[in-house]
Design a protein around this motif. Structure first.
Motif, PDB file in Angstrom:
ATOM      1  N   VAL A  51      27.426  25.754  25.816  1.00 44.69           N
ATOM      2  CA  VAL A  51      28.771  25.337  26.225  1.00 44.69           C
ATOM      3  C   VAL A  51      28.706  24.080  27.094  1.00 44.69           C
ATOM      4  N   CYS A  52      27.860  24.085  28.109  1.00 46.44           N
ATOM      5  CA  CYS A  52      27.765  22.945  29.031  1.00 46.44           C
ATOM      6  C   CYS A  52      26.599  22.023  28.704  1.00 46.44           C
ATOM      7  N   ASP A  53      25.853  22.334  27.654  1.00 47.18           N
ATOM      8  CA  ASP A  53      24.685  21.564  27.220  1.00 47.18           C
ATOM      9  C   ASP A  53      23.604  21.489  28.312  1.00 47.18           C
ATOM     10  N   GLY A  54      23.509  22.542  29.086  1.00 48.80           N
ATOM     11  CA  GLY A  54      22.456  22.647  30.095  1.00 48.80           C
ATOM     12  C   GLY A  54      22.771  22.039  31.442  1.00 48.80           C
ATOM     13  N   LYS A  59      33.402  19.360  32.632  1.00 52.48           N
ATOM     14  CA  LYS A  59      34.395  18.378  33.089  1.00 52.48           C
ATOM     15  C   LYS A  59      35.720  18.709  32.426  1.00 52.48           C
ATOM     16  N   LEU A  60      36.715  18.945  33.232  1.00 46.80           N
ATOM     17  CA  LEU A  60      38.051  19.267  32.719  1.00 46.80           C
ATOM     18  C   LEU A  60      38.925  18.020  32.851  1.00 46.80           C
ATOM     19  N   PRO A  61      39.172  17.320  31.744  1.00 49.19           N
ATOM     20  CA  PRO A  61      39.897  16.042  31.817  1.00 49.19           C
ATOM     21  C   PRO A  61      41.343  16.163  32.288  1.00 49.19           C
ATOM     22  N   GLU A  67      34.096  21.795  36.921  1.00 47.28           N
ATOM     23  CA  GLU A  67      34.070  23.227  37.190  1.00 47.28           C
ATOM     24  C   GLU A  67      32.731  23.818  36.761  1.00 47.28           C
ATOM     25  N   LYS A  68      32.311  24.843  37.447  1.00 47.40           N
ATOM     26  CA  LYS A  68      31.073  25.532  37.082  1.00 47.40           C
ATOM     27  C   LYS A  68      31.257  26.228  35.736  1.00 47.40           C
ATOM     28  N   CYS A  69      30.247  26.113  34.865  1.00 47.18           N
ATOM     29  CA  CYS A  69      30.307  26.724  33.534  1.00 47.18           C
ATOM     30  C   CYS A  69      30.353  28.246  33.669  1.00 47.18           C
ATOM     31  N   LYS A  70      31.319  28.866  32.997  1.00 50.27           N
ATOM     32  CA  LYS A  70      31.465  30.322  33.080  1.00 50.27           C
ATOM     33  C   LYS A  70      30.485  31.056  32.164  1.00 50.27           C
ATOM     34  N   THR A  71      30.006  30.378  31.132  1.00 47.91           N
ATOM     35  CA  THR A  71      29.075  31.020  30.193  1.00 47.91           C
ATOM     36  C   THR A  71      27.718  31.251  30.858  1.00 47.91           C
TER      37      THR A  71
END
Length: 94
Positions: A51-54, A59-61, A67-71
């Protein structure tokens, strides 16, 4: 009544044989599981978060914030499911 207590074989020998069989079965059961490096994660126990690619963040445009990745909970990696994060799987020897 006396005939009910008699055994057709030597009872001491029978218990020794049964006890030895149980002890041997226990040793065989312990040897039947051998740890093997997990083929899915190559022994790392985790994968890079898809999800966040590591990065661990998203980034929420629309809100213009990070935001911290929830996954992955901000770690940047997710646990390998086949080995449950240990990097090893049990291999049963037949």
């Amino acid at each position: 009544m006396d005939t009910l207590l008699r055994l057709p074989w030597n009872s001491t020998t029978t218990f020794v044989i049964i006890g030895a069989a149980i002890a041997t079965a226990g040793v065989v059961a312990l040897q039947a599981q051998k740890p093997k490096v997990c083929e899915s994660c190559k022994g790392l126990g985790a994968f890079k978060c898809f999800v966040c690619d590591g990065s661990g963040t998203l980034k929420l445009p629309k809100q213009r914030k990070v935001e911290k990745c929830k996954t992955c909970k901000g770690l940047g990696k997710t646990r390998c499911r086949p080995c449950k994060g240990s990097g090893y799987i049990k291999e049963y020897i037949g």
